[in-house]
Write an enzyme that holds these catalytic residues in place. Sequence first.
Site, PDB file in Angstrom:
ATOM      1  N   TYR A 106       0.822  -1.208   0.000  1.00 28.42           N
ATOM      2  CA  TYR A 106       0.000   0.000   0.000  1.00 28.42           C
ATOM      3  C   TYR A 106       0.859   1.262   0.000  1.00 28.42           C
ATOM      4  O   TYR A 106       1.706   1.464   0.877  1.00 28.42           O
ATOM      5  CB  TYR A 106      -0.888  -0.016   1.241  1.00 28.42           C
ATOM      6  CG  TYR A 106      -2.017   0.973   1.253  1.00 28.42           C
ATOM      7  CD1 TYR A 106      -3.119   0.800   0.435  1.00 28.42           C
ATOM      8  CD2 TYR A 106      -1.996   2.072   2.101  1.00 28.42           C
ATOM      9  CE1 TYR A 106      -4.177   1.689   0.463  1.00 28.42           C
ATOM     10  CE2 TYR A 106      -3.050   2.971   2.143  1.00 28.42           C
ATOM     11  CZ  TYR A 106      -4.133   2.782   1.311  1.00 28.42           C
ATOM     12  OH  TYR A 106      -5.182   3.667   1.345  1.00 28.42           O
ATOM     13  N   SER A 201       0.606  -7.660   1.927  1.00 26.52           N
ATOM     14  CA  SER A 201      -0.290  -6.609   2.378  1.00 26.52           C
ATOM     15  C   SER A 201      -1.286  -6.262   1.265  1.00 26.52           C
ATOM     16  O   SER A 201      -2.059  -7.117   0.840  1.00 26.52           O
ATOM     17  CB  SER A 201       0.518  -5.400   2.845  1.00 26.52           C
ATOM     18  OG  SER A 201      -0.291  -4.478   3.520  1.00 26.52           O
ATOM     19  N   GLN A 202      -1.301  -5.029   0.769  1.00 30.47           N
ATOM     20  CA  GLN A 202      -2.139  -4.724  -0.382  1.00 30.47           C
ATOM     21  C   GLN A 202      -1.791  -5.654  -1.538  1.00 30.47           C
ATOM     22  O   GLN A 202      -2.683  -6.144  -2.244  1.00 30.47           O
ATOM     23  CB  GLN A 202      -1.945  -3.278  -0.818  1.00 30.47           C
ATOM     24  CG  GLN A 202      -2.668  -2.941  -2.118  1.00 30.47           C
ATOM     25  CD  GLN A 202      -2.346  -1.559  -2.626  1.00 30.47           C
ATOM     26  OE1 GLN A 202      -3.173  -0.661  -2.550  1.00 30.47           O
ATOM     27  NE2 GLN A 202      -1.141  -1.372  -3.144  1.00 30.47           N
ATOM     28  N   ASP A 287      -0.392  -9.081  13.937  1.00 33.76           N
ATOM     29  CA  ASP A 287      -0.556  -8.124  12.839  1.00 33.76           C
ATOM     30  C   ASP A 287      -1.874  -7.366  13.002  1.00 33.76           C
ATOM     31  O   ASP A 287      -2.955  -7.933  12.820  1.00 33.76           O
ATOM     32  CB  ASP A 287      -0.534  -8.885  11.513  1.00 33.76           C
ATOM     33  CG  ASP A 287      -0.501  -7.965  10.300  1.00 33.76           C
ATOM     34  OD1 ASP A 287      -0.741  -6.758  10.444  1.00 33.76           O
ATOM     35  OD2 ASP A 287      -0.242  -8.484   9.192  1.00 33.76           O
ATOM     36  N   HIS A 316       2.957  -7.125  11.134  1.00 32.33           N
ATOM     37  CA  HIS A 316       2.740  -7.044   9.688  1.00 32.33           C
ATOM     38  C   HIS A 316       4.002  -7.404   8.907  1.00 32.33           C
ATOM     39  O   HIS A 316       3.926  -7.702   7.716  1.00 32.33           O
ATOM     40  CB  HIS A 316       2.264  -5.642   9.324  1.00 32.33           C
ATOM     41  CG  HIS A 316       1.586  -5.561   7.986  1.00 32.33           C
ATOM     42  ND1 HIS A 316       0.526  -6.367   7.629  1.00 32.33           N
ATOM     43  CD2 HIS A 316       1.823  -4.763   6.898  1.00 32.33           C
ATOM     44  CE1 HIS A 316       0.122  -6.075   6.401  1.00 32.33           C
ATOM     45  NE2 HIS A 316       0.901  -5.103   5.935  1.00 32.33           N
TER      46      HIS A 316
END
Length: 337
Positions: A106, A201-202, A287, A316
């Site tokens: 992200y 993540s993203q 996370d 994360h």
Amino acid sequence: MARFDLPPEALRTYRPQLAEPTDFDAFWADTITASRAAAGADASADAVDAADAARTARRRVATPMTSFDVDDVTFPGFAGDPVHAWLVTPHGADRPLPAVVEFVGYGRGRGLAHERLHWPAAGYAQLIVDTRGQGSVWGTGGETADPHGSGPAAPGFLTRGIEHPSTYYYRRVFTDAVRAVDAVRTFAEVDPARVAVTGNSQGGLIAIAAAALSDGLVAALPTAPILCDVPRVLGLTDADPHVEIARYLAVHRGAEERVLATLSYFDGAILATRATAPAFFGTGHLDTIAPPSGVYAAANRWGVRAEVVDYPWNGHEGGEGAHWVRQAEWLAGEASA
């Protein structure tokens, strides 16, 4: 960071029942068909390949690296919009190669080609895909514009166009991901039957979408994906980026039903049921950005075989380099000729 999510034994069996839109499959089929048509292709696979080969631009880039070849790639994404990527291949390797299409986290862009050499170092062709409109928060930049406007939004990307699925930002991003898979399969140095997708993540969410909406992938490797099991994670964490949606709803009082209806088209745990390639997930149990219950919701609802690697004391960052070794070992078996 204290533990905040489900205990490990509950995660392993967590499979939420999520409300799916009745037109979910038609929505995505129409979206992808329209974007392929914008590049001049009809519905046939041969026509898609021919159109993408004609519309995809490649330029060899001079770098100080002697072990890798780098091409600057531009391919047609959503509505035919140009999307940028790096193609990095091991110099002198036997062709055709298995390929990994990587989507990024992200706020960052594709960066510089020399920053992510782990997959080509392991013998893969690697396509590192820009995320439209991003690339100016961290990392070393991106170049892909998002020429489509949206209504009012909270700062960030998660609420852009969120009042309707047709205008939602990730409709364009997910379509770009499918078109990246289409494009890499046209490259002479790539074996089109051995293409995998990955991201953190993203990027993990986008990899899930690519796996759900593309045919014939060999594997998916999503790590710590956001926007999975949306109704749960929105009330579970106040970390960015999910909190962007809470900020939006705090101002647009009464919009919750519309917003959740939109997000149901983009929820990784709903998309997961459409996947036809095996998956290898990673999650940190501390996370707060991509809570482990969301990761397990996607993995446990995956359309075929899925495995999750747990990092009980990580957030994360997950397994970082240690997790990549496990990914590479797993993918070597899935992508073997």
